[in-house]
Design a protein around this motif. Structure first.
Motif, PDB file in Angstrom:
ATOM      1  N   MET A  74      -5.918  -3.563  10.365  1.00  0.00           N
ATOM      2  CA  MET A  74      -4.628  -2.911   9.987  1.00  0.00           C
ATOM      3  C   MET A  74      -4.981  -2.128   8.764  1.00  0.00           C
ATOM      4  O   MET A  74      -5.415  -2.814   7.839  1.00  0.00           O
ATOM      5  CB  MET A  74      -3.708  -4.364   9.400  1.00  0.00           C
ATOM      6  CG  MET A  74      -2.397  -3.869   9.290  1.00  0.00           C
ATOM      7  SD  MET A  74      -1.551  -5.273   8.744  1.00  0.00           S
ATOM      8  CE  MET A  74      -1.414  -6.393   9.925  1.00  0.00           C
ATOM      9  N   ASP A  75      -4.224  -0.901   8.973  1.00  0.00           N
ATOM     10  CA  ASP A  75      -4.548   0.044   7.807  1.00  0.00           C
ATOM     11  C   ASP A  75      -3.226  -0.035   6.744  1.00  0.00           C
ATOM     12  O   ASP A  75      -2.217   0.485   6.766  1.00  0.00           O
ATOM     13  CB  ASP A  75      -4.653   1.195   8.246  1.00  0.00           C
ATOM     14  CG  ASP A  75      -5.217   2.306   7.289  1.00  0.00           C
ATOM     15  OD1 ASP A  75      -5.595   2.008   6.039  1.00  0.00           O
ATOM     16  OD2 ASP A  75      -4.988   3.746   7.471  1.00  0.00           O
ATOM     17  N   LEU A  76      -3.214  -1.056   5.872  1.00  0.00           N
ATOM     18  CA  LEU A  76      -2.234  -0.893   4.625  1.00  0.00           C
ATOM     19  C   LEU A  76      -2.244   0.208   3.782  1.00  0.00           C
ATOM     20  O   LEU A  76      -3.290   0.878   3.683  1.00  0.00           O
ATOM     21  CB  LEU A  76      -2.766  -2.233   3.772  1.00  0.00           C
ATOM     22  CG  LEU A  76      -2.459  -3.727   4.402  1.00  0.00           C
ATOM     23  CD1 LEU A  76      -2.871  -4.723   3.358  1.00  0.00           C
ATOM     24  CD2 LEU A  76      -1.295  -4.005   5.108  1.00  0.00           C
ATOM     25  N   PHE A  77      -0.971   0.451   3.658  1.00  0.00           N
ATOM     26  CA  PHE A  77      -0.905   1.626   2.420  1.00  0.00           C
ATOM     27  C   PHE A  77      -1.401   0.884   1.268  1.00  0.00           C
ATOM     28  O   PHE A  77      -0.945  -0.120   0.562  1.00  0.00           O
ATOM     29  CB  PHE A  77       0.488   2.154   2.275  1.00  0.00           C
ATOM     30  CG  PHE A  77       0.701   2.969   1.036  1.00  0.00           C
ATOM     31  CD1 PHE A  77       0.475   4.233   1.206  1.00  0.00           C
ATOM     32  CD2 PHE A  77       1.283   2.657  -0.157  1.00  0.00           C
ATOM     33  CE1 PHE A  77       0.700   5.209   0.162  1.00  0.00           C
ATOM     34  CE2 PHE A  77       1.344   3.433  -1.286  1.00  0.00           C
ATOM     35  CZ  PHE A  77       1.193   4.755  -0.886  1.00  0.00           C
ATOM     36  N   VAL A  78      -2.165   1.597   0.636  1.00  0.00           N
ATOM     37  CA  VAL A  78      -2.759   1.180  -0.838  1.00  0.00           C
ATOM     38  C   VAL A  78      -2.902   2.274  -1.987  1.00  0.00           C
ATOM     39  O   VAL A  78      -3.177   3.610  -1.505  1.00  0.00           O
ATOM     40  CB  VAL A  78      -4.429   0.936  -0.449  1.00  0.00           C
ATOM     41  CG1 VAL A  78      -5.100   0.501  -1.889  1.00  0.00           C
ATOM     42  CG2 VAL A  78      -4.461  -0.080   0.734  1.00  0.00           C
ATOM     43  N   ARG A  79      -2.589   1.798  -3.096  1.00  0.00           N
ATOM     44  CA  ARG A  79      -2.696   2.708  -4.320  1.00  0.00           C
ATOM     45  C   ARG A  79      -3.997   2.221  -4.835  1.00  0.00           C
ATOM     46  O   ARG A  79      -4.348   1.197  -5.279  1.00  0.00           O
ATOM     47  CB  ARG A  79      -1.616   2.530  -5.305  1.00  0.00           C
ATOM     48  CG  ARG A  79      -0.092   2.738  -4.557  1.00  0.00           C
ATOM     49  CD  ARG A  79       1.200   2.162  -5.442  1.00  0.00           C
ATOM     50  NE  ARG A  79       2.345   2.422  -4.726  1.00  0.00           N
ATOM     51  CZ  ARG A  79       2.984   1.673  -3.737  1.00  0.00           C
ATOM     52  NH1 ARG A  79       2.143   0.646  -3.217  1.00  0.00           N
ATOM     53  NH2 ARG A  79       4.021   1.803  -3.456  1.00  0.00           N
ATOM     54  N   GLU A  80      -4.567   3.551  -5.285  1.00  0.00           N
ATOM     55  CA  GLU A  80      -6.061   3.228  -5.722  1.00  0.00           C
ATOM     56  C   GLU A  80      -6.039   4.017  -7.207  1.00  0.00           C
ATOM     57  O   GLU A  80      -5.669   4.998  -7.425  1.00  0.00           O
ATOM     58  CB  GLU A  80      -7.242   3.873  -5.031  1.00  0.00           C
ATOM     59  CG  GLU A  80      -7.093   3.307  -3.374  1.00  0.00           C
ATOM     60  CD  GLU A  80      -8.378   3.893  -2.683  1.00  0.00           C
ATOM     61  OE1 GLU A  80      -9.478   3.845  -3.176  1.00  0.00           O
ATOM     62  OE2 GLU A  80      -8.022   4.101  -1.623  1.00  0.00           O
ATOM     63  N   SER A  81      -6.552   3.255  -7.964  1.00  0.00           N
ATOM     64  CA  SER A  81      -6.923   3.895  -9.319  1.00  0.00           C
ATOM     65  C   SER A  81      -8.223   3.294 -10.138  1.00  0.00           C
ATOM     66  O   SER A  81      -8.739   2.294  -9.710  1.00  0.00           O
ATOM     67  CB  SER A  81      -5.714   3.943 -10.329  1.00  0.00           C
ATOM     68  OG  SER A  81      -5.777   2.297 -10.635  1.00  0.00           O
ATOM     69  N   GLY A  82      -8.586   4.124 -11.191  1.00  0.00           N
ATOM     70  CA  GLY A  82      -9.802   3.645 -11.934  1.00  0.00           C
ATOM     71  C   GLY A  82     -11.023   4.077 -11.353  1.00  0.00           C
ATOM     72  O   GLY A  82     -11.186   4.563 -10.034  1.00  0.00           O
TER      73      GLY A  82
END
Length: 276
Positions: free
Chosen positions: A1-9
């Protein structure tokens, strides 16, 4: 399942996965994430929420599996720290119970666990009440500042998604959440924090969960209510950083009972070394 993800850092920094509460999606973690710039922060929208709404329906096991997949595919080590609030804490616990190898350390706050004998009745009542406008308003008022909510499109979008039958489905999953099988074998150090202005039941549930794990401790956040991670991101981010780096927790975080030593960060009741 490809969840929407916010990425930072930084890509090579220690990774933290933030799991949101039950009336919101991942964007609500932004004030906490921006205070933790030296970590790799991964903030998914859980199934049936936000930009992962088409991945529903929400089920606790499916959500935990999706988070495990996220950790395996978005981190270099296949492991991450996990931070969960309310419904997100339940998902994090399910993850620890079923796929503990994916978690290094964990922080859970405002965690609901059903300890009543009539679990099926609780699920049914939750589903009925969740369909009512008054019930949803009562829950939302615990999470949101009315002025901020009126100005925030993210809030309005989440509120539309959390309505009627859809919200009832999620409420049933959360109300029926019991201590998951396998949690007793999850050796990741876990911190359970409850606001001292929350319902006393939440303190009892934190104590139950602490006793269910080999390396867990529970603490109280002075002067904090249920939504304190959102309204007090400075304090919450300090708690997270202190737990993950195994340094002293902020002064506002005290023992849940007089018998607990404040310095018991790693949960060493079993004598087994804490995970790093």
């Amino acid at each position: 399942m490809d969840l929407f993800v916010r990425e930072s850092g930084p890509v090579d920094a220690p990774a933290i996965v933030f799991l949101h509460g039950g009336l919101m999606s991942g964007w609500t973690w932004a004030p906490v994430v921006e205070r933790l710039p030296r970590y790799r922060c991964l903030v998914p929208d859980l199934p049936q929420y936000g930009k992962s709404v088409d991945l529903g329906p929400f089920e606790m096991a499916r959500a935990a599996d999706a988070v495990a997949e996220l950790i395996r595919t978005r981190t270099s080590t296949g492991r991450a720290h996990v931070v969960g609030f309310s419904l997100g804490a339940q998902v994090g616990l399910q993850l620890l119970a079923t796929q503990p190898q994916t978690v290094d350390r964990a922080v859970f706050t405002s965690t609901f666990v059903n300890t009543m004998p009539a679990v099926h009745l609780a699920r049914r009542l939750a589903g009925l009440f969740a369909r009512t406008t008054v019930f949803r308003w009562a829950l939302i008022s615990r999470y949101w500042d009315a002025h901020d909510a009126a100005q925030n499109e993210g809030y309005r979008r989440d509120a539309r998604l959390n309505s009627g039958r859809q919200f009832a489905h999620i409420a049933v999953a959360s109300a029926g959440f019991t201590v998951p099988l396998g949690l007793e074998k999850a050796f990741a150090p876990a911190l359970f924090v409850t606001g001292d202005k929350e319902l006393r039941l939440l303190r009892r549930w934190a104590a139950v969960l602490t006793r269910s794990m080999p390396n867990a401790v529970d603490r109280l956040a002075a002067g904090m209510g249920h939504n304190w991670p959102l309204r007090n991101p400075d304090l919450f981010s300090h708690v997270v950083d202190a737990w993950l780096t195994q340094t002293a927790l902020p002064a506002e975080i005290g023992p849940a009972s007089p018998q607990q030593p404040v310095g018991d960060y790693a949960g060493s009741r079993t004598g087994r070394p804490a995970a790093r």
